[in-house]
Design an enzyme around this catalytic site. Sequence first.
Site, PDB file in Angstrom:
ATOM      1  N   SER A 159      46.709  57.639 125.271  1.00  0.00           N
ATOM      2  CA  SER A 159      48.082  57.331 125.647  1.00  0.00           C
ATOM      3  C   SER A 159      48.902  58.611 125.848  1.00  0.00           C
ATOM      4  CB  SER A 159      48.700  56.404 124.599  1.00  0.00           C
ATOM      5  OG  SER A 159      49.885  55.814 125.079  1.00  0.00           O
ATOM      6  N   ASP A 181      43.272  55.550 128.292  1.00  0.00           N
ATOM      7  CA  ASP A 181      44.448  54.744 128.648  1.00  0.00           C
ATOM      8  C   ASP A 181      45.712  55.608 128.640  1.00  0.00           C
ATOM      9  OD1 ASP A 181      44.979  52.239 129.637  1.00  0.00           O
ATOM     10  OD2 ASP A 181      45.490  51.365 127.702  1.00  0.00           O
ATOM     11  N   HIS A 236      45.458  48.166 124.712  1.00  0.00           N
ATOM     12  CA  HIS A 236      45.802  49.588 124.619  1.00  0.00           C
ATOM     13  C   HIS A 236      45.279  50.202 123.324  1.00  0.00           C
ATOM     14  CE1 HIS A 236      47.917  53.181 125.742  1.00  0.00           C
ATOM     15  NE2 HIS A 236      48.731  53.138 124.703  1.00  0.00           N
TER      16      HIS A 236
END
Length: 311
Positions: A159, A181, A236
């Site tokens: 992230s 991600d 996620h």
Amino acid sequence: MDLISATIVGDKREDCIDNASLSLKHEKWPILIFSHGLGGSRNFYSTFCTSLASHGYVIAAVEHKDHSACWTYNLIEKNGELVEEPIKITLIEKNDSEEFRMRNQQVNQRVSECVNALKLLENLNTGVAPEKILIGKDFDWRQFENRLNLSTAAIIGHSFGGATSLAASASNGFQKSIVLDGWMFPLDSCQQQTSIKPILFLNVGDWQWEENLEVMKRMLPNNEGNLVLTLNGGVHQSFSDFPFIFPNWLAKHFAVQGSTESTLCIQAAIELTLAFLENGKEGAQRLKDEKFFNFITNEIYGRERFKILGV
């Protein structure tokens, strides 16, 4: 909170040996730097990091002090003792006019911390142990002398950590970056252009969105070794420990587990990471085609089913 944690989560332990000596199986070991996501910490990815370590990598998991960690601290001296000075997370509203400036400042600090972690490993390899490593006096840091392979250093991030790994890859010290991600918003145009080392983007389709994928699209031509893969049925948090610390029904309730089995998601992330580190784009693509073709695709899409064609 202790009672709730003990009841719901139970006793969870990292699969490692505290203060273990460096294995003598090989003369030198490759190194990795890991950067956590927004609201995370260095401890949230023990499944992923210890698994890579079990395959022969020395990993430095950084806990960022840019106010993006859920909670961390500086150690300061008071009355002759070291005490924790909290560094709390800074919450920024999504539509705040200063959001990009603040996030970009954070990613720059994160890059500096990752580069410093790499320098620390370089020092250990030369036999120099920094004074402020606070793991206890019994650990022998000299065992790292001439035991680390610095020439293949890579950086991995989830992230916000994904953006960090891309910005840090402009450093000559990192040869590859792996983005789990990734959240591209904090990167400015210069950082997007200077990320020229081979990149593996491993996305979760249901989390990504058009603007984020557009940034990845602009970065793909930077290196022929870049590869984007999309994981179907994940979430996620599939790359973190969260899917494994709750019972299945609670993990789904908290949206930290998707329709694809969590153990399969993390297994794929680990094995594709290893394949990319060892054999680049071709190795990761071959593994995906042979083993994970039923839930990982080369199609690039987000939550709006946005597609980038011709990649």
